[in-house]
Motif scaffolding. Structure first.
Motif, PDB file in Angstrom:
ATOM      1  N   ASP A 160       0.772  -1.302   0.204  1.00 41.93           N
ATOM      2  CA  ASP A 160      -0.063   0.058   0.094  1.00 41.93           C
ATOM      3  C   ASP A 160       0.836   1.155   0.050  1.00 41.93           C
ATOM      4  O   ASP A 160       0.894   2.168   0.717  1.00 41.93           O
ATOM      5  CB  ASP A 160      -1.124  -0.044   1.263  1.00 41.93           C
ATOM      6  CG  ASP A 160      -2.021   1.061   1.108  1.00 41.93           C
ATOM      7  OD1 ASP A 160      -2.719   1.158   0.202  1.00 41.93           O
ATOM      8  OD2 ASP A 160      -2.271   1.694   2.195  1.00 41.93           O
ATOM      9  N   ASP A 191       3.800  -0.449   6.525  1.00 41.32           N
ATOM     10  CA  ASP A 191       2.496  -1.029   5.900  1.00 41.32           C
ATOM     11  C   ASP A 191       1.743  -1.793   6.844  1.00 41.32           C
ATOM     12  O   ASP A 191       1.920  -2.656   7.281  1.00 41.32           O
ATOM     13  CB  ASP A 191       2.686  -1.726   4.440  1.00 41.32           C
ATOM     14  CG  ASP A 191       1.171  -1.934   3.532  1.00 41.32           C
ATOM     15  OD1 ASP A 191       0.450  -1.743   4.174  1.00 41.32           O
ATOM     16  OD2 ASP A 191       1.437  -2.375   2.568  1.00 41.32           O
ATOM     17  N   THR A 193      -1.569  -2.345   6.135  1.00 42.77           N
ATOM     18  CA  THR A 193      -2.791  -3.113   5.689  1.00 42.77           C
ATOM     19  C   THR A 193      -3.020  -4.423   5.206  1.00 42.77           C
ATOM     20  O   THR A 193      -4.076  -4.888   4.761  1.00 42.77           O
ATOM     21  CB  THR A 193      -2.940  -2.081   4.160  1.00 42.77           C
ATOM     22  OG1 THR A 193      -1.980  -2.664   3.401  1.00 42.77           O
ATOM     23  CG2 THR A 193      -2.915  -0.872   4.347  1.00 42.77           C
ATOM     24  N   CYS A 196      -6.405  -6.646   6.113  1.00 42.37           N
ATOM     25  CA  CYS A 196      -7.391  -5.535   6.119  1.00 42.37           C
ATOM     26  C   CYS A 196      -8.736  -6.269   4.910  1.00 42.37           C
ATOM     27  O   CYS A 196      -8.194  -6.419   3.910  1.00 42.37           O
ATOM     28  CB  CYS A 196      -7.011  -4.437   5.952  1.00 42.37           C
ATOM     29  SG  CYS A 196      -6.071  -3.578   7.269  1.00 42.37           S
ATOM     30  N   HIS A 200      -9.384   1.465   4.267  1.00 39.76           N
ATOM     31  CA  HIS A 200      -9.058   2.504   5.184  1.00 39.76           C
ATOM     32  C   HIS A 200      -8.592   3.642   4.498  1.00 39.76           C
ATOM     33  O   HIS A 200      -7.404   3.891   4.089  1.00 39.76           O
ATOM     34  CB  HIS A 200      -8.532   1.950   6.506  1.00 39.76           C
ATOM     35  CG  HIS A 200      -9.158   0.869   7.129  1.00 39.76           C
ATOM     36  ND1 HIS A 200     -10.229   0.836   7.957  1.00 39.76           N
ATOM     37  CD2 HIS A 200      -8.502  -0.404   6.905  1.00 39.76           C
ATOM     38  CE1 HIS A 200     -10.527  -0.524   8.238  1.00 39.76           C
ATOM     39  NE2 HIS A 200      -9.594  -1.138   7.734  1.00 39.76           N
ATOM     40  N   THR A 205      -4.073   4.138   8.471  1.00 40.77           N
ATOM     41  CA  THR A 205      -3.102   3.220   8.344  1.00 40.77           C
ATOM     42  C   THR A 205      -1.603   3.716   8.403  1.00 40.77           C
ATOM     43  O   THR A 205      -0.642   2.923   8.559  1.00 40.77           O
ATOM     44  CB  THR A 205      -3.351   2.918   6.732  1.00 40.77           C
ATOM     45  OG1 THR A 205      -3.139   3.777   5.748  1.00 40.77           O
ATOM     46  CG2 THR A 205      -4.584   1.977   6.599  1.00 40.77           C
ATOM     47  N   THR A 211       3.887   5.255   3.507  1.00 37.16           N
ATOM     48  CA  THR A 211       3.863   3.931   3.960  1.00 37.16           C
ATOM     49  C   THR A 211       4.914   3.353   3.010  1.00 37.16           C
ATOM     50  O   THR A 211       4.847   3.359   1.671  1.00 37.16           O
ATOM     51  CB  THR A 211       2.546   3.519   3.205  1.00 37.16           C
ATOM     52  OG1 THR A 211       1.359   3.888   3.945  1.00 37.16           O
ATOM     53  CG2 THR A 211       2.576   1.620   3.294  1.00 37.16           C
TER      54      THR A 211
END
Length: 253
Positions: A160, A191, A193, A196, A200, A205, A211
């Protein structure tokens, strides 16, 4: 050197391009949004603009003025600097730009996108343009996934990713005045995520809008990555210039 930048050309020069066999044009689409504490807010627009300008010089495909605003609403209101369009606004803007490029005689439109969440609105604009203009071909190209080697570099430190090593290295190579090297180490953020279910917003995050690991960025890595991106975009443009539909059928009954 001959210019292939739309805003530098006269109406006569633009009108002559399709008649001379160049019926393609690129639209760079970026964003203006927070890019962590170490990068300026215009990263995406800068990448799209520089990439398309370099590709234009090498391919002779003209490039429209860069669209510097995108669908960045997912970045939340946590950090100053983001100037976001609603998805429906971006759809309408790109659709209308495509309409006017068509009026000027262009029949191949490459949407060169450097912001991940522009993807859905741009795809909608593509659908609308090709449904209205029977002989208009529209391609949606995402700079971070131009080829497998380009994709691998962008996803190297995060799935992400945002303002990560790849983007930071590109800025060191393309626009060092938009970087704050003294903040690179502090900017690293993992990261969060993985696993998930929901998509979001960034403030849920990331602690700082990043990120990835910008601390790994170098100018040499940025130059290498940009060279790949230019080479791979030019190759795609050249393929697109001669492509015909698999079946020559009208969209309309």
């Amino acid at each position: 050197m001959k210019s292939y930048r739309w805003h530098q050309l006269t109406w006569e020069e633009i009108g002559a391009l399709p008649a001379q066999g160049m019926d393609a044009v690129m639209l760079p689409v970026g964003a203006t949004e927070q890019h962590g504490p170490h990068l300026g807010c215009g990263v995406d627009a800068e990448i799209a603009s520089k990439l398309c300008q370099e590709a234009a010089d090498r391919s002779a495909v003209p490039v429209l003025p860069t669209l510097p605003y995108g669908c960045s609403i997912g970045h939340s209101q946590q950090w100053p600097g983001t100037l976001a369009l609603q998805p429906k606004t971006l759809i309408d803007v790109v659709k209308q730009i495509g309409d006017w490029a068509y009026i000027s005689g262009f029949r191949r439109l490459f949407l060169v996108n450097s912001h991940v969440t522009n993807l859905a609105p741009l795809r909608c604009a593509l659908e609308m343009l090709r449904a209205e203009h029977d002989d208009l071909k529209v391609a949606l190209v995402n700079t971070g996934t131009l080829s497998e080697r380009v994709r691998a570099r962008h996803f190297e430190d995060a799935d992400d990713w945002h303002a990560n090593e790849a983007e930071t290295s590109l800025m060191l190579a393309l626009a060092p005045d938009m970087t704050r090297p003294e903040r690179f180490v502090d900017a690293d953020d993992p990261d969060r995520t993985d696993g998930c279910v929901f998509a979001h917003p960034v403030n849920r995050t990331s602690t700082n809008g990043v990120t990835g690991t910008p601390s790994l960025a170098t100018r040499d890595r940025g130059r290498e990555l940009f060279a790949w991106m230019v080479e791979d975009l030019v190759a795609l443009l050249q393929r697109g210039l001669s492509e015909k539909p698999p079946l020559e059928q009208s969209y309309f009954v």
